[in-house]
Design an enzyme around this catalytic site. Structure first.
Site, PDB file in Angstrom:
ATOM      1  N   PRO A 110       1.523 -11.394   2.129  1.00 59.40           N
ATOM      2  CA  PRO A 110       2.935 -11.325   1.804  1.00 59.40           C
ATOM      3  C   PRO A 110       3.425  -9.891   1.815  1.00 59.40           C
ATOM      4  O   PRO A 110       2.652  -8.948   1.936  1.00 59.40           O
ATOM      5  CB  PRO A 110       2.995 -11.918   0.390  1.00 59.40           C
ATOM      6  CG  PRO A 110       1.660 -11.568  -0.196  1.00 59.40           C
ATOM      7  CD  PRO A 110       0.679 -11.629   0.949  1.00 59.40           C
ATOM      8  N   THR A 111       4.731  -9.731   1.640  1.00 58.83           N
ATOM      9  CA  THR A 111       5.306  -8.400   1.650  1.00 58.83           C
ATOM     10  C   THR A 111       4.836  -7.570   0.475  1.00 58.83           C
ATOM     11  O   THR A 111       4.507  -6.403   0.600  1.00 58.83           O
ATOM     12  CB  THR A 111       6.844  -8.513   1.601  1.00 58.83           C
ATOM     13  OG1 THR A 111       7.289  -9.182   2.764  1.00 58.83           O
ATOM     14  CG2 THR A 111       7.491  -7.150   1.552  1.00 58.83           C
ATOM     15  N   GLY A 112       4.787  -8.163  -0.722  1.00 61.04           N
ATOM     16  CA  GLY A 112       4.648  -7.357  -1.920  1.00 61.04           C
ATOM     17  C   GLY A 112       3.273  -6.819  -2.192  1.00 61.04           C
ATOM     18  O   GLY A 112       3.123  -5.790  -2.828  1.00 61.04           O
ATOM     19  N   CYS A 113       2.219  -7.525  -1.809  1.00 59.14           N
ATOM     20  CA  CYS A 113       0.888  -7.066  -2.173  1.00 59.14           C
ATOM     21  C   CYS A 113      -0.116  -7.779  -1.303  1.00 59.14           C
ATOM     22  O   CYS A 113       0.222  -8.598  -0.475  1.00 59.14           O
ATOM     23  CB  CYS A 113       0.600  -7.356  -3.653  1.00 59.14           C
ATOM     24  SG  CYS A 113       0.694  -9.111  -4.056  1.00 59.14           S
ATOM     25  N   GLY A 114      -1.397  -7.531  -1.533  1.00 59.94           N
ATOM     26  CA  GLY A 114      -2.406  -8.297  -0.815  1.00 59.94           C
ATOM     27  C   GLY A 114      -3.529  -7.448  -0.304  1.00 59.94           C
ATOM     28  O   GLY A 114      -3.326  -6.321   0.111  1.00 59.94           O
TER      29      GLY A 114
END
Length: 276
Positions: A110-114
């Site tokens: 996803p965009t926010g984290c990972g």
């Protein structure tokens, strides 16, 4: 062969409410595009990211995820754009492609984290280099560098909606800056830019406009950056990881104030520790 790429930002209409009145208006907002990283034809990860500085992004991602150790191992590279998104196609050089094929996988981030391309919980905390770096950074110079960062973010000035990762070396006023809707994407792009320009991350500081989560510390450590400084607070795991791998973590940098969470000896002229 590279098809036409989407612009990193677009102008969209909106209805703006100002002073208790509504009127037709517009806003410039950042683009967010699915970007797939493929190696030897196999998809490794799909990230939602800003479609800019894509060669930096591809190289930096491979470096910070441990797929390669240097730019020389990056091999052939191609950008392919379609209605579905963008593919960053790489064929790693030498034995790197064979090593990658042995552990290939496919996942979406996803965009926010990972944490990308991992198969188990154990791999989420895979070993990092331990940095034993003698770099020393004057506190006033670090503050001045962070003060210059907003002026070096053209996309954020347009949109007020993207993160930046920058590199600054003590004694040099210049900043190398990359921007993206995702903070970890911005750092990957910065890592690639440093590698392509032949700049050693060991000689300076990574500056971030976001909070510091663990993947940012991991990526900084993998490119050999001894100091990471950010405007917001770190997570607990980020602090533990920075302590373990020898990274100086400076956070909550606001004006002339900041907090040092790990390895404070690299920051000169710091305020003495508070004793309760």
């Amino acid at each position: 062969m590279t098809d036409e790429l989407p612009a990193p930002s677009i102008r969209v209409p909106c209805v703006a409410r100002r002073n208790d009145a509504a009127s037709d208006s517009f806003r410039v907002i950042p683009e967010e595009t699915p970007i797939a990283f493929t190696y030897g034809g196999s998809t490794h990860a799909v990230m939602m990211a800003t479609p800019a500085d894509l060669e930096d992004f591809s190289l930096g991602f491979a470096l910070t995820e441990g797929l390669i150790d240097s730019a020389d191992e990056a091999g052939e590279f191609e950008i392919v754009s379609s209605d579905a998104g963008i593919e960053l196609r790489s064929w790693l050089a030498g034995g790197r492609q064979e090593a990658y094929a042995a552990r290939k996988r496919s996942m979406a981030g996803p965009t926010g984290c990972g944490l990308c391309g991992i198969e188990s919980l154990e791999q989420a905390s895979r070993p990092l280099p331990v940095l034993d770096n003698a770099l020393r950074v004057p506190a006033v110079a670090l503050i001045a560098a962070m003060d210059r960062l907003p002026g070096a973010q053209p996309l954020n000035r347009e949109t007020r909606a993207v993160h930046a990762a920058a590199f600054w070396a003590p004694g040099d006023d210049a900043l190398i800056v990359r921007e993206d809707v995702g903070r970890h994407n911005a750092l990957d792009k910065l890592a690639g830019a440093l590698a392509r320009q032949g700049v050693s991350a060991a000689q300076g500081v990574v500056l971030m406009t976001s909070r510091v989560s663990v993947e940012l510390v991991q990526k900084a450590a993998r490119i050999g950056a001894p100091v990471i400084a950010a405007v917001s607070a770190p997570t607990a795991l980020a602090v533990r990881t920075a302590e373990k791998c020898g990274v100086t973590l400076v956070a909550v940098v606001r004006g002339r104030d900041f907090e040092i969470f790990t390895h404070p000896e690299r920051i000169l002229e710091q305020v003495s520790s508070h004793v309760a």
